[in-house]
Write a protein that holds these residues in place. Structure first.
Motif, PDB file in Angstrom:
ATOM      1  N   ILE A 207     -11.125   6.046   3.587  1.00 34.87           N
ATOM      2  CA  ILE A 207     -10.573   6.949   4.526  1.00 34.87           C
ATOM      3  C   ILE A 207      -9.905   6.298   5.754  1.00 34.87           C
ATOM      4  O   ILE A 207      -8.929   6.650   6.251  1.00 34.87           O
ATOM      5  CB  ILE A 207     -11.224   8.108   4.872  1.00 34.87           C
ATOM      6  N   GLU A 208     -10.807   5.411   6.290  1.00 34.99           N
ATOM      7  CA  GLU A 208     -10.084   4.642   7.375  1.00 34.99           C
ATOM      8  C   GLU A 208      -9.033   3.810   7.251  1.00 34.99           C
ATOM      9  O   GLU A 208      -7.979   3.756   7.980  1.00 34.99           O
ATOM     10  CB  GLU A 208     -11.434   3.729   8.058  1.00 34.99           C
ATOM     11  N   HIS A 209      -8.944   3.178   6.053  1.00 38.01           N
ATOM     12  CA  HIS A 209      -7.643   2.362   5.580  1.00 38.01           C
ATOM     13  C   HIS A 209      -6.718   3.313   5.377  1.00 38.01           C
ATOM     14  O   HIS A 209      -5.410   2.986   5.898  1.00 38.01           O
ATOM     15  CB  HIS A 209      -8.031   1.833   4.163  1.00 38.01           C
ATOM     16  N   ALA A 210      -6.762   4.594   4.892  1.00 39.77           N
ATOM     17  CA  ALA A 210      -5.772   5.553   4.655  1.00 39.77           C
ATOM     18  C   ALA A 210      -5.154   6.133   5.896  1.00 39.77           C
ATOM     19  O   ALA A 210      -3.940   6.371   6.004  1.00 39.77           O
ATOM     20  CB  ALA A 210      -6.241   6.804   3.920  1.00 39.77           C
ATOM     21  N   ALA A 211      -6.194   6.151   6.848  1.00 36.78           N
ATOM     22  CA  ALA A 211      -5.786   6.695   8.108  1.00 36.78           C
ATOM     23  C   ALA A 211      -4.846   5.727   8.982  1.00 36.78           C
ATOM     24  O   ALA A 211      -3.818   6.093   9.504  1.00 36.78           O
ATOM     25  CB  ALA A 211      -6.886   7.193   9.160  1.00 36.78           C
ATOM     26  N   TRP A 212      -5.267   4.332   8.764  1.00 40.44           N
ATOM     27  CA  TRP A 212      -4.238   3.461   9.334  1.00 40.44           C
ATOM     28  C   TRP A 212      -3.090   3.297   8.916  1.00 40.44           C
ATOM     29  O   TRP A 212      -2.161   3.238   9.576  1.00 40.44           O
ATOM     30  CB  TRP A 212      -5.161   2.017   9.221  1.00 40.44           C
ATOM     31  N   LEU A 213      -2.956   3.500   7.592  1.00 41.50           N
ATOM     32  CA  LEU A 213      -1.634   3.218   6.794  1.00 41.50           C
ATOM     33  C   LEU A 213      -0.782   4.599   7.350  1.00 41.50           C
ATOM     34  O   LEU A 213       0.539   4.285   7.470  1.00 41.50           O
ATOM     35  CB  LEU A 213      -1.937   3.281   5.398  1.00 41.50           C
ATOM     36  N   LEU A 214      -1.443   5.728   7.422  1.00 41.94           N
ATOM     37  CA  LEU A 214      -0.626   6.920   7.770  1.00 41.94           C
ATOM     38  C   LEU A 214      -0.082   6.533   9.182  1.00 41.94           C
ATOM     39  O   LEU A 214       0.983   7.149   9.531  1.00 41.94           O
ATOM     40  CB  LEU A 214      -1.597   8.085   7.926  1.00 41.94           C
ATOM     41  N   ALA A 215      -0.789   5.882   9.832  1.00 41.82           N
ATOM     42  CA  ALA A 215      -0.308   5.785  11.470  1.00 41.82           C
ATOM     43  C   ALA A 215       0.624   4.431  11.513  1.00 41.82           C
ATOM     44  O   ALA A 215       1.506   4.344  12.554  1.00 41.82           O
ATOM     45  CB  ALA A 215      -1.529   5.700  12.506  1.00 41.82           C
ATOM     46  N   HIS A 216       0.502   3.511  10.844  1.00 41.84           N
ATOM     47  CA  HIS A 216       1.196   2.445  10.855  1.00 41.84           C
ATOM     48  C   HIS A 216       2.191   2.076   9.690  1.00 41.84           C
ATOM     49  O   HIS A 216       2.792   0.869   9.781  1.00 41.84           O
ATOM     50  CB  HIS A 216       0.236   1.079  10.938  1.00 41.84           C
ATOM     51  N   SER A 217       2.428   2.865   8.922  1.00 40.45           N
ATOM     52  CA  SER A 217       3.418   2.693   7.646  1.00 40.45           C
ATOM     53  C   SER A 217       4.062   3.817   7.304  1.00 40.45           C
ATOM     54  O   SER A 217       3.664   5.006   7.867  1.00 40.45           O
ATOM     55  CB  SER A 217       2.553   1.925   6.478  1.00 40.45           C
ATOM     56  N   ASP A 218       5.231   3.576   6.549  1.00 40.39           N
ATOM     57  CA  ASP A 218       6.053   4.816   6.151  1.00 40.39           C
ATOM     58  C   ASP A 218       5.861   4.972   4.839  1.00 40.39           C
ATOM     59  O   ASP A 218       6.643   5.778   4.181  1.00 40.39           O
ATOM     60  CB  ASP A 218       7.510   4.768   6.528  1.00 40.39           C
ATOM     61  N   GLN A 219       4.729   4.496   4.139  1.00 39.43           N
ATOM     62  CA  GLN A 219       4.643   4.917   2.799  1.00 39.43           C
ATOM     63  C   GLN A 219       4.210   6.254   2.527  1.00 39.43           C
ATOM     64  O   GLN A 219       3.580   7.207   3.468  1.00 39.43           O
ATOM     65  CB  GLN A 219       3.142   4.034   2.552  1.00 39.43           C
ATOM     66  N   THR A 220       4.322   6.791   1.024  1.00 51.11           N
ATOM     67  CA  THR A 220       4.034   8.279   1.076  1.00 51.11           C
ATOM     68  C   THR A 220       2.702   8.398   1.102  1.00 51.11           C
ATOM     69  O   THR A 220       1.897   7.476   0.601  1.00 51.11           O
ATOM     70  CB  THR A 220       4.770   8.678  -0.328  1.00 51.11           C
TER      71      THR A 220
END
Length: 259
Positions: A207-220
């Motif tokens: 979940i921490e990785h997912a949160a980081w990706l949500l904040a730092h990438s434009d992936q779906t």
């Protein structure tokens, strides 16, 4: 200087060892024990850098101490001391990760060789940890999970393995097999050492990785769920909301508004 202890049932042997290794800059003898059980209990609690252990001791022999320490993943290094020049003793000691086998009466050069080896191993471990920390600092645009540290060797192995493979379909059974221990025992010591279950630790990493990706990438969101180890998007969204208190989409929107 690193902390070292001596476990031997003869006081004159302890005094002789301390006198033989004086005026060196590697280890300081801080505690003495005269039976195996007391020595092992101290090692379990304090995990000194090095222990000089006699092969034959009342209560629990030196080889039994090494076996227990090895099974429990204790970080202490061991130098065996003995009045017996029998190859079988030395062979068994080395099998259980002793780094030296020194005979009585003590030879300073023999003791120093083993101590230098122990000192070098400890220095290499510290350098490796420093290099890992520096490597993480040099990669600010890559997600780095919060690193847990455990003094228990098997638990640290499980933590390190999980940090590398949390995006895969892994379980406590995988970790137990990796550490060559029983799954129930693996689950028990993981909880004792970290204060939480393996599943909760795995979930937090994902979940921490997912949160980081949500904040730092434009992936779906779907792609992010898959990347962090969830093949079921709806289950991922449910777990994410339980941990973060909002949906992945809401979390991304909130992150964008606070940039």
């Amino acid at each position: 200087m690193y902390q070292a202890i001596v476990i031997d049932d003869e006081k004159w042997v302890v005094k002789s060892l301390i006198a033989t290794i004086k005026n060196q800059d590697y280890f300081e003898i801080t505690t003495e024990f005269y039976d195996g059980l007391s020595g092992l209990e101290y090692i379990r609690i304090h995990q000194p850098a090095l222990a000089f252990v006699d092969v034959r001791l009342p209560g629990m022999g030196g080889l039994e101490i090494l076996q227990a320490a090895h099974a429990e993943g204790l970080s202490t290094l061991f130098i065996m001391i003995s009045g017996h020049a029998e190859f079988a003793y030395a062979q068994k000691a080395m099998f259980h990760n002793a780094i030296g086998y020194c005979l009585k009466p003590f030879s300073r050069s023999e003791l120093m060789d083993s101590m230098q080896k122990a000192y070098q191993l400890l220095q290499e471990q510290e350098q490796k940890a420093e290099n890992q920390d520096a490597s993480l600092e040099e990669q600010p645009n890559i997600f780095h999970p919060q690193h847990l540290v455990s003094s228990h060797k098997s638990v640290q192995m499980m933590i390190d393995y999980t940090e590398k493979h949390y995006q895969e379909d892994i379980s406590i059974q995988n970790l137990a097999e990796y550490c060559s221990i029983n799954p129930n025992y693996a689950s028990q010591i993981f909880r004792q050492e970290t204060g939480g279950t393996f599943v909760s630790y795995l979930t937090s990493l994902r979940i921490e990785h997912a949160a980081w990706l949500l904040a730092h990438s434009d992936q779906t969101v779907f792609a992010i769920a898959t990347q962090v180890g969830y093949s079921d998007y709806f289950y991922f969204a449910k777990v994410f909301k339980k941990v973060k208190g909002c949906t992945p989409t809401a979390y991304r929107k909130d992150s964008e508004e606070h940039v």
